[in-house]
Design a protein around this motif. Structure first.
Motif, PDB file in Angstrom:
ATOM      1  N   PRO A 107       0.830  -1.210   0.000  1.00  0.00           N
ATOM      2  CA  PRO A 107       0.000   0.000   0.000  1.00  0.00           C
ATOM      3  C   PRO A 107       0.858   1.251   0.000  1.00  0.00           C
ATOM      4  O   PRO A 107       1.979   1.256   0.499  1.00  0.00           O
ATOM      5  CB  PRO A 107      -0.811  -0.124   1.293  1.00  0.00           C
ATOM      6  CG  PRO A 107       0.004  -1.037   2.159  1.00  0.00           C
ATOM      7  CD  PRO A 107       0.696  -1.972   1.237  1.00  0.00           C
ATOM      8  N   VAL A 108       0.333   2.298  -0.575  1.00  0.00           N
ATOM      9  CA  VAL A 108       1.008   3.596  -0.587  1.00  0.00           C
ATOM     10  C   VAL A 108       0.113   4.598   0.117  1.00  0.00           C
ATOM     11  O   VAL A 108      -1.027   4.820  -0.299  1.00  0.00           O
ATOM     12  CB  VAL A 108       1.305   4.072  -2.022  1.00  0.00           C
ATOM     13  CG1 VAL A 108       2.006   5.423  -1.980  1.00  0.00           C
ATOM     14  CG2 VAL A 108       2.161   3.054  -2.751  1.00  0.00           C
ATOM     15  N   ALA A 109       0.627   5.202   1.190  1.00  0.00           N
ATOM     16  CA  ALA A 109      -0.186   6.138   1.979  1.00  0.00           C
ATOM     17  C   ALA A 109       0.041   7.552   1.479  1.00  0.00           C
ATOM     18  O   ALA A 109       0.874   8.289   1.981  1.00  0.00           O
ATOM     19  CB  ALA A 109       0.174   6.031   3.445  1.00  0.00           C
ATOM     20  N   PRO A 111      13.772   9.095   5.372  1.00  0.00           N
ATOM     21  CA  PRO A 111      14.312   9.789   4.206  1.00  0.00           C
ATOM     22  C   PRO A 111      13.697   9.318   2.891  1.00  0.00           C
ATOM     23  O   PRO A 111      13.496  10.110   1.981  1.00  0.00           O
ATOM     24  CB  PRO A 111      15.816   9.491   4.269  1.00  0.00           C
ATOM     25  CG  PRO A 111      15.944   8.290   5.149  1.00  0.00           C
ATOM     26  CD  PRO A 111      14.821   8.380   6.132  1.00  0.00           C
ATOM     27  N   GLU A 112      13.370   8.028   2.779  1.00  0.00           N
ATOM     28  CA  GLU A 112      12.764   7.542   1.536  1.00  0.00           C
ATOM     29  C   GLU A 112      11.398   8.177   1.300  1.00  0.00           C
ATOM     30  O   GLU A 112      11.015   8.449   0.165  1.00  0.00           O
ATOM     31  CB  GLU A 112      12.599   6.016   1.573  1.00  0.00           C
ATOM     32  CG  GLU A 112      13.907   5.246   1.649  1.00  0.00           C
ATOM     33  CD  GLU A 112      14.211   4.820   3.072  1.00  0.00           C
ATOM     34  OE1 GLU A 112      14.621   3.666   3.257  1.00  0.00           O
ATOM     35  OE2 GLU A 112      14.026   5.635   3.987  1.00  0.00           O
ATOM     36  N   ALA A 113      10.639   8.392   2.373  1.00  0.00           N
ATOM     37  CA  ALA A 113       9.322   9.006   2.224  1.00  0.00           C
ATOM     38  C   ALA A 113       9.455  10.446   1.742  1.00  0.00           C
ATOM     39  O   ALA A 113       8.708  10.896   0.867  1.00  0.00           O
ATOM     40  CB  ALA A 113       8.559   8.950   3.547  1.00  0.00           C
ATOM     41  N   VAL A 117       3.992   7.400   6.202  1.00  0.00           N
ATOM     42  CA  VAL A 117       4.518   6.143   6.724  1.00  0.00           C
ATOM     43  C   VAL A 117       5.331   6.453   7.973  1.00  0.00           C
ATOM     44  O   VAL A 117       6.308   7.199   7.906  1.00  0.00           O
ATOM     45  CB  VAL A 117       5.414   5.412   5.703  1.00  0.00           C
ATOM     46  CG1 VAL A 117       5.746   4.008   6.208  1.00  0.00           C
ATOM     47  CG2 VAL A 117       4.761   5.363   4.344  1.00  0.00           C
ATOM     48  N   GLY A 118       4.942   5.908   9.099  1.00  0.00           N
ATOM     49  CA  GLY A 118       5.648   6.171  10.345  1.00  0.00           C
ATOM     50  C   GLY A 118       6.088   4.898  11.016  1.00  0.00           C
ATOM     51  O   GLY A 118       5.998   3.793  10.455  1.00  0.00           O
ATOM     52  N   GLN A 164       6.340   1.167   9.202  1.00  0.00           N
ATOM     53  CA  GLN A 164       5.117   0.463   8.834  1.00  0.00           C
ATOM     54  C   GLN A 164       5.255  -0.174   7.446  1.00  0.00           C
ATOM     55  O   GLN A 164       6.017   0.311   6.597  1.00  0.00           O
ATOM     56  CB  GLN A 164       3.939   1.434   8.893  1.00  0.00           C
ATOM     57  CG  GLN A 164       3.663   1.920  10.311  1.00  0.00           C
ATOM     58  CD  GLN A 164       2.846   3.185  10.379  1.00  0.00           C
ATOM     59  OE1 GLN A 164       2.417   3.730   9.360  1.00  0.00           O
ATOM     60  NE2 GLN A 164       2.619   3.687  11.593  1.00  0.00           N
ATOM     61  N   LYS A 165       4.510  -1.230   7.218  1.00  0.00           N
ATOM     62  CA  LYS A 165       4.647  -2.015   5.978  1.00  0.00           C
ATOM     63  C   LYS A 165       3.887  -1.355   4.838  1.00  0.00           C
ATOM     64  O   LYS A 165       2.897  -1.887   4.306  1.00  0.00           O
ATOM     65  CB  LYS A 165       4.172  -3.441   6.223  1.00  0.00           C
ATOM     66  CG  LYS A 165       5.053  -4.196   7.215  1.00  0.00           C
ATOM     67  CD  LYS A 165       4.523  -5.576   7.536  1.00  0.00           C
ATOM     68  CE  LYS A 165       5.418  -6.280   8.542  1.00  0.00           C
ATOM     69  NZ  LYS A 165       4.889  -7.610   8.917  1.00  0.00           N
ATOM     70  N   ILE A 166       4.348  -0.174   4.496  1.00  0.00           N
ATOM     71  CA  ILE A 166       3.741   0.646   3.456  1.00  0.00           C
ATOM     72  C   ILE A 166       4.870   1.182   2.580  1.00  0.00           C
ATOM     73  O   ILE A 166       5.959   1.481   3.067  1.00  0.00           O
ATOM     74  CB  ILE A 166       2.948   1.823   4.079  1.00  0.00           C
ATOM     75  CG1 ILE A 166       1.861   1.292   5.028  1.00  0.00           C
ATOM     76  CG2 ILE A 166       2.335   2.705   3.001  1.00  0.00           C
ATOM     77  CD1 ILE A 166       1.188   2.376   5.846  1.00  0.00           C
ATOM     78  N   GLU A 167       4.633   1.289   1.287  1.00  0.00           N
ATOM     79  CA  GLU A 167       5.626   1.888   0.386  1.00  0.00           C
ATOM     80  C   GLU A 167       5.936   3.328   0.832  1.00  0.00           C
ATOM     81  O   GLU A 167       5.042   4.030   1.290  1.00  0.00           O
ATOM     82  CB  GLU A 167       5.067   1.937  -1.053  1.00  0.00           C
ATOM     83  CG  GLU A 167       4.945   0.590  -1.718  1.00  0.00           C
ATOM     84  CD  GLU A 167       6.270   0.093  -2.263  1.00  0.00           C
ATOM     85  OE1 GLU A 167       7.304   0.773  -2.028  1.00  0.00           O
ATOM     86  OE2 GLU A 167       6.273  -0.962  -2.901  1.00  0.00           O
ATOM     87  N   PRO A 168       7.186   3.783   0.731  1.00  0.00           N
ATOM     88  CA  PRO A 168       8.346   3.066   0.198  1.00  0.00           C
ATOM     89  C   PRO A 168       9.197   2.381   1.268  1.00  0.00           C
ATOM     90  O   PRO A 168      10.284   1.911   0.975  1.00  0.00           O
ATOM     91  CB  PRO A 168       9.141   4.194  -0.458  1.00  0.00           C
ATOM     92  CG  PRO A 168       8.896   5.358   0.448  1.00  0.00           C
ATOM     93  CD  PRO A 168       7.467   5.215   0.927  1.00  0.00           C
ATOM     94  N   LEU A 169       8.721   2.311   2.517  1.00  0.00           N
ATOM     95  CA  LEU A 169       9.534   1.719   3.593  1.00  0.00           C
ATOM     96  C   LEU A 169       9.382   0.214   3.687  1.00  0.00           C
ATOM     97  O   LEU A 169      10.351  -0.516   3.951  1.00  0.00           O
ATOM     98  CB  LEU A 169       9.169   2.355   4.935  1.00  0.00           C
ATOM     99  CG  LEU A 169       9.786   3.726   5.272  1.00  0.00           C
ATOM    100  CD1 LEU A 169      11.290   3.650   5.206  1.00  0.00           C
ATOM    101  CD2 LEU A 169       9.278   4.824   4.375  1.00  0.00           C
TER     102      LEU A 169
END
Length: 561
Positions: free
Chosen positions: A48-50, A216-218, A231-232, A144-149
């Motif tokens: 998922p992408v938040a 940083p990726e977010a 994404v936290g 959290q298991k969300i793109e891009p992390l």
């Protein structure tokens, strides 16, 4: 100077309510190169992408009647203007908004703790020779298991990147990190912050609700987080925000066992306090904040509700006398004016019985404030006021001008009470109303007044207030009050890392400020919080953006509405 005025006005708008929001200033996007060592966990093919576009206007609606059970429901006046935690000062973002999904190095400790902060992301910390703050992180924290992390482990370079971003030029929350030099990543779980001597507020600033750690990726996805991705590593996963509500789900992989205690949050945007209160009374909200009068009335109808009073001593209505100009250059005359005032009567007659009389310093604990008995020694004594006025030798030389900011009708009424007090001493006065912008320019910054009645200038923490407002050389010390003894106490408390020692020094400093009789807060904000009887563990304390207490709440069985 104009830029400073804008910052003051925006901050004032944010501080007018614990859960208010303000319009943000968009900073130049910054891309960060910090690359943490990833520990990747298996993920679905499509994660998922938040990402979303927040809406800045709220339409008053009540929460859905189907809500309840394991869903915690509350309301705030409005949504935050965007999702970038580092680009906004409003608690609508940091406390009640997207800040819910993020973690911090530290958080504010419970009121009964001897310490002011406790670890959140950290495992331990230590100060090294007054030059370094060494922090060791927990090893069990994952994004959290969300793109891009996609669920990788949180590491020290993430924290370093986030702190650097927060203090980047133009960042409205960068001042919280003042005093920190180089940020050095020693390994995946250790970082060292170089510091310019001991700073008693440093840990409190790192625990502030605006000092949350972003990945940083977010940030790299769009160069900022204004529209996400959200994404936290915190207890809540962002689901949706629209003009009416925000939805957050429990993070099942949160690193603290047993938290959060409910499955989801549903936050309704209801601008009117009366509508929020009505929603609480009919069972559509699980907790709500209200005035003292409203709380008393509600508790009569719902005696099983949980109640807590939360004080905000650094916010409220302030009265100040310009000690640099006649007639207030006389200490005896200033003390006479204080004793001619009765702020506790004003609390009842003007401010609806809510609030407290303080010196306006945002202490981290109520026990650090001067007691009401101590405060009363300087006020509400007409006979002593007349004696001090006579001893001062000050005689009328034309009307005294009282400048009052247009922050609401109560401020104008309060200015009238100051005029009444001066009249009892034989002095005429005039009241000059100015806009909030003029107040920022002329009073907060320019110091162009004899007496002012208005909102307090925004500050970040105890030392920020003392050095900027109370110190002889303070940027916002527009009263002109100067005391070498007070300056020494201000310097001493700034380096006292032991809370007990610092509290004693600050109580002494407050006595010196009270003796100087140049400024005080007549109605420091107090908020009454009520929760329905099915809310377990209710102990709110949202000062400095704290919201960890929300994750500790659980819901007992109750009839859904």
């Amino acid at each position: 100077m104009a830029a400073l005025t804008v910052v003051l006005l925006v901050s004032l708008a944010c501080s007018s309510s614990d859960d208010g929001a303000s319009t943000a200033t968009t900073a130049t996007p910054i891309t960060y190169s910090a690359t943490p060592t990833p520990v990747v966990t298996p993920t679905p093919t499509t994660a998922p992408v938040a990402t979303a576009s927040p809406l800045t206007t709220a339409t008053p609606v009540l929460p859905p009647a189907s809500a309840g059970g394991s869903v915690l429901r509350f309301s705030v006046p409005e949504a935050g203007p965007h999702f970038d935690i580092h680009r906004e000062v409003s608690p609508a973002v940091s406390t009640w908004g997207i800040g819910l999904i993020y973690s911090r190095l530290f958080r504010n400790a419970d009121a009964d703790s001897p310490d002011l902060v406790e670890c959140e992301l950290c495992e331990s910390w230590e100060f090294v020779d007054g030059e370094l703050l060494r922090i060791t992180l927990r090893a069990d924290v994952f994004w959290q298991k969300i793109e891009p992390l996609i669920g990788r482990r949180l590491v020290a370079s993430d924290v370093a990147s986030s702190l650097e971003r927060q203090r980047a030029p133009g960042s409205p929350n960068g001042d919280l990190l003042t005093g920190i030099g180089a940020i050095n990543v020693m390994d995946d779980l250790t970082l060292e912050l170089e510091i310019d001597g001991l700073n008693a507020d440093l840990l409190l600033n790192l625990a502030d609700g605006r000092t949350r750690v972003v990945a940083p990726e977010a940030v790299a996805v769009s160069g900022d987080l204004l529209r996400g991705p959200n994404v936290g590593s915190g207890p809540w996963i962002w689901v949706d925000t629209n003009s009416q509500t925000a939805a957050y789900d429990r993070n099942p992989d949160y690193f603290e066992a047993g938290a959060p205690g409910v499955e989801a949050l549903r936050i309704s945007y209801i601008p009117l306090a009366s509508t929020r209160l009505a929603a609480y009374r009919v069972g559509l909200l699980d907790f709500v904040d209200m005035t003292e009068v409203e709380a008393a009335q509600t508790l009569k109808k719902f005696p099983d509700s949980f109640s807590k009073l939360v004080a905000s001593p650094g916010a409220g209505a302030e009265i100040a006398l310009n000690a640099a100009e006649a007639p207030f250059d006389s200490l005896l005359f200033r003390r006479a004016v204080f004793r001619a005032l009765d702020p506790w009567a004003d609390l009842t007659n003007i401010w609806g019985g809510g609030g407290a009389v303080t010196l306006g310093i945002p202490m981290p604990r109520n026990s650090w404030l001067l007691s009401e008995d101590a405060m009363r020694t300087a006020f509400a004594d007409g006979n002593r006021a007349a004696e001090l006025s006579s001893e001062s030798g000050v005689t009328p030389a034309g009307p005294i001008e009282i400048t009052v900011g247009q922050f609401g009708d109560a401020y104008l009424l309060q200015a009238g009470r100051v005029a009444d007090a001066l009249a009892t001493l034989g002095f005429e006065s005039t009241i000059r109303e100015v806009t909030t912008r003029e107040f920022a320019d002329e009073v907060w910054i320019g110091g162009d007044y004899q007496v002012f009645v208005g909102a307090q200038a925004p500050v970040d923490g105890v030392s920020d207030d003392l050095f900027s407002v109370q110190h002889s050389d303070g940027l916002w010390n527009t009263t002109g009050f100067a005391s070498d003894e007070l300056d020494g106490l201000i310097l001493a408390q700034a380096e006292q890392m032991d809370p007990a020692d610092r509290r004693r020094t600050l109580l002494d400093a407050q006595f010196r400020i009270l003796e100087g009789a140049h400024r005080f807060t007549v109605a420091a904000r107090e908020t009454h919080w009520l929760a329905r009887e099915w809310v377990n563990g209710f102990d709110p304390d949202p000062r400095r953006g704290e919201n960890a207490w929300i994750a500790r709440l659980t819901l007992g069985e109750h009839e859904e509405i």
